[in-house]
Write a protein that holds these residues in place. Structure first.
Motif, mmCIF file in Angstrom:
data_model
loop_
_atom_site.group_PDB
_atom_site.id
_atom_site.type_symbol
_atom_site.label_atom_id
_atom_site.label_comp_id
_atom_site.label_asym_id
_atom_site.label_seq_id
_atom_site.Cartn_x
_atom_site.Cartn_y
_atom_site.Cartn_z
ATOM 1 N N VAL A 158 40.768 -21.371 -31.998
ATOM 2 C CA VAL A 158 41.542 -22.064 -30.961
ATOM 3 C C VAL A 158 40.697 -22.073 -29.687
ATOM 4 O O VAL A 158 40.192 -21.024 -29.270
ATOM 5 C CB VAL A 158 42.900 -21.368 -30.724
ATOM 6 C CG1 VAL A 158 43.681 -22.074 -29.619
ATOM 7 C CG2 VAL A 158 43.721 -21.323 -32.018
ATOM 8 N N PRO A 159 40.515 -23.239 -29.080
ATOM 9 C CA PRO A 159 39.627 -23.336 -27.915
ATOM 10 C C PRO A 159 40.282 -22.814 -26.631
ATOM 11 O O PRO A 159 40.786 -23.569 -25.810
ATOM 12 C CB PRO A 159 39.329 -24.834 -27.825
ATOM 13 C CG PRO A 159 40.557 -25.480 -28.374
ATOM 14 C CD PRO A 159 41.050 -24.562 -29.455
ATOM 15 N N VAL A 160 40.268 -21.497 -26.475
ATOM 16 C CA VAL A 160 40.742 -20.886 -25.239
ATOM 17 C C VAL A 160 39.565 -20.165 -24.594
ATOM 18 O O VAL A 160 38.649 -19.706 -25.268
ATOM 19 C CB VAL A 160 41.921 -19.906 -25.481
ATOM 20 C CG1 VAL A 160 43.187 -20.654 -25.886
ATOM 21 C CG2 VAL A 160 41.581 -18.854 -26.517
ATOM 22 N N GLY A 161 39.616 -20.090 -23.285
ATOM 23 C CA GLY A 161 38.554 -19.432 -22.538
ATOM 24 C C GLY A 161 39.129 -18.499 -21.484
ATOM 25 O O GLY A 161 40.342 -18.277 -21.428
ATOM 26 N N LYS A 162 38.267 -18.000 -20.654
ATOM 27 C CA LYS A 162 38.663 -17.022 -19.642
ATOM 28 C C LYS A 162 39.772 -17.553 -18.739
ATOM 29 O O LYS A 162 40.705 -16.824 -18.401
ATOM 30 C CB LYS A 162 37.443 -16.620 -18.802
ATOM 31 C CG LYS A 162 37.706 -15.498 -17.840
ATOM 32 C CD LYS A 162 36.418 -15.096 -17.163
ATOM 33 C CE LYS A 162 36.612 -13.879 -16.278
ATOM 34 N NZ LYS A 162 35.345 -13.459 -15.672
ATOM 35 N N ARG A 163 39.692 -18.807 -18.351
ATOM 36 C CA ARG A 163 40.726 -19.379 -17.478
ATOM 37 C C ARG A 163 42.090 -19.385 -18.159
ATOM 38 O O ARG A 163 43.110 -19.242 -17.511
ATOM 39 C CB ARG A 163 40.353 -20.788 -17.046
ATOM 40 C CG ARG A 163 39.192 -20.809 -16.104
ATOM 41 C CD ARG A 163 38.921 -22.194 -15.621
ATOM 42 N NE ARG A 163 38.751 -22.098 -14.185
ATOM 43 C CZ ARG A 163 38.659 -23.105 -13.389
ATOM 44 N NH1 ARG A 163 38.764 -24.328 -13.859
ATOM 45 N NH2 ARG A 163 38.485 -22.936 -12.103
ATOM 46 N N ASP A 164 42.092 -19.558 -19.487
ATOM 47 C CA ASP A 164 43.354 -19.503 -20.232
ATOM 48 C C ASP A 164 43.948 -18.105 -20.192
ATOM 49 O O ASP A 164 45.159 -17.930 -20.175
ATOM 50 C CB ASP A 164 43.139 -19.929 -21.688
ATOM 51 C CG ASP A 164 42.722 -21.379 -21.803
ATOM 52 O OD1 ASP A 164 43.550 -22.255 -21.514
ATOM 53 O OD2 ASP A 164 41.549 -21.623 -22.163
ATOM 54 N N PHE A 165 43.091 -17.088 -20.183
ATOM 55 C CA PHE A 165 43.575 -15.717 -20.113
ATOM 56 C C PHE A 165 44.029 -15.349 -18.707
ATOM 57 O O PHE A 165 45.053 -14.692 -18.526
ATOM 58 C CB PHE A 165 42.513 -14.711 -20.583
ATOM 59 C CG PHE A 165 43.005 -13.293 -20.486
ATOM 60 C CD1 PHE A 165 43.833 -12.777 -21.461
ATOM 61 C CD2 PHE A 165 42.676 -12.500 -19.398
ATOM 62 C CE1 PHE A 165 44.333 -11.478 -21.356
ATOM 63 C CE2 PHE A 165 43.163 -11.207 -19.292
ATOM 64 C CZ PHE A 165 43.994 -10.693 -20.270
ATOM 65 N N LEU A 166 43.274 -15.735 -17.711
ATOM 66 C CA LEU A 166 43.605 -15.342 -16.341
ATOM 67 C C LEU A 166 44.956 -15.884 -15.903
ATOM 68 O O LEU A 166 45.670 -15.240 -15.146
ATOM 69 C CB LEU A 166 42.524 -15.816 -15.370
ATOM 70 C CG LEU A 166 41.188 -15.101 -15.476
ATOM 71 C CD1 LEU A 166 40.177 -15.736 -14.529
ATOM 72 C CD2 LEU A 166 41.336 -13.619 -15.204
ATOM 73 N N GLY A 167 45.303 -17.075 -16.357
ATOM 74 C CA GLY A 167 46.593 -17.644 -15.984
ATOM 75 C C GLY A 167 46.646 -18.016 -14.520
ATOM 76 O O GLY A 167 45.636 -18.332 -13.893
ATOM 77 N N ARG A 168 47.843 -17.927 -13.990
ATOM 78 C CA ARG A 168 48.088 -18.345 -12.610
ATOM 79 C C ARG A 168 47.624 -17.262 -11.633
ATOM 80 O O ARG A 168 48.214 -16.195 -11.553
ATOM 81 C CB ARG A 168 49.564 -18.640 -12.419
ATOM 82 C CG ARG A 168 49.875 -19.200 -11.071
ATOM 83 C CD ARG A 168 51.323 -19.578 -10.980
ATOM 84 N NE ARG A 168 51.598 -20.032 -9.646
ATOM 85 C CZ ARG A 168 52.784 -20.281 -9.189
ATOM 86 N NH1 ARG A 168 53.823 -20.130 -9.964
ATOM 87 N NH2 ARG A 168 52.957 -20.674 -7.950
ATOM 88 N N LEU A 169 46.572 -17.562 -10.923
ATOM 89 C CA LEU A 169 46.031 -16.625 -9.938
ATOM 90 C C LEU A 169 46.832 -16.696 -8.654
ATOM 91 O O LEU A 169 47.401 -17.731 -8.303
ATOM 92 C CB LEU A 169 44.564 -16.956 -9.667
ATOM 93 C CG LEU A 169 43.639 -16.920 -10.887
ATOM 94 C CD1 LEU A 169 42.248 -17.403 -10.512
ATOM 95 C CD2 LEU A 169 43.589 -15.536 -11.479
ATOM 96 N N ARG A 170 46.853 -15.624 -7.922
ATOM 97 C CA ARG A 170 47.548 -15.568 -6.632
ATOM 98 C C ARG A 170 46.536 -15.858 -5.527
ATOM 99 O O ARG A 170 46.073 -14.956 -4.823
ATOM 100 C CB ARG A 170 48.219 -14.209 -6.461
ATOM 101 C CG ARG A 170 49.278 -13.971 -7.526
ATOM 102 C CD ARG A 170 50.000 -12.645 -7.373
ATOM 103 N NE ARG A 170 49.181 -11.453 -7.491
ATOM 104 C CZ ARG A 170 48.960 -10.807 -8.629
ATOM 105 N NH1 ARG A 170 49.443 -11.237 -9.770
ATOM 106 N NH2 ARG A 170 48.243 -9.699 -8.640
#
Length: 173
Positions: A158-170
């Motif tokens: 599944v094409p997920v990367g670091k941004r997919d893990f970090l989610g919504r940043l504050r």
């Protein structure tokens, strides 16, 4: 100004619940686009002695909403019911946890500070203060299970990367 327990815990819990929801949505989309079985992905494990994607996602909810419910009772024991086995059911579990976390007030979170908290599992017992339970046990667990769910998706292609893990940043606005 000192950091409140609410500020130290709730935003991170919400961030990882959002990440877990995004991972489920991405997995479902990928399965549809690649004619891949939902059941196969939901039951996939990183290693034979590890628990599947469904359990990892369920555990993100357990170590957020479940931990708060445990604080209210003074004891937390993991929910050992089988994890949801569909993307829709996983989303329902995450939505309930998001709603519960969004409903927490700073006042309630601060009222937990210093209260005794006990973790019990399979005859083992660990005693904490509420804040140490949340910050040294619950929080690392929801990060671990979210990262493991992410890792399972990566392993399956599944094409997920670091941004997919970090989610919504504050991010400062």
């Amino acid at each position: 100004m000192p950091l409140s327990l609410h500020a130290a815990y709730v935003p991170s819990a919400l961030q990882m619940l959002g990440t877990a929801r995004h991972l489920v949505d991405t997995a479902e989309k990928w399965c549809g686009e690649n004619n891949h079985s939902e059941a196969d992905l939901v039951t996939s494990c990183l290693h034979e002695d590890m628990l599947p994607f469904s359990y990892q996602i369920k555990s993100v909810a357990e170590h957020t909403q479940g931990s708060i419910e445990g604080l209210r009772e003074g004891v937390y024991s993991p929910d050992l019911t089988p994890p949801p086995m569909t993307f829709d059911a996983l989303r329902e579990k995450l939505t309930a946890a998001l709603d519960a976390m969004n409903g927490l007030t700073e006042e309630e979170m601060e009222s937990f500070i210093g209260q005794p908290m006990r973790f019990e599992f399979k005859g083992n017992r660990m005693d904490f203060t509420a804040e140490d339970f949340l910050l040294s046990f619950s929080q690392p667990n929801f990060y671990f299970h979210c990262a493991t769910g992410y890792d399972i998706l990566r392993m399956k292609g599944v094409p997920v990367g670091k941004r997919d893990f970090l989610g919504r940043l504050r991010i400062k606005s």
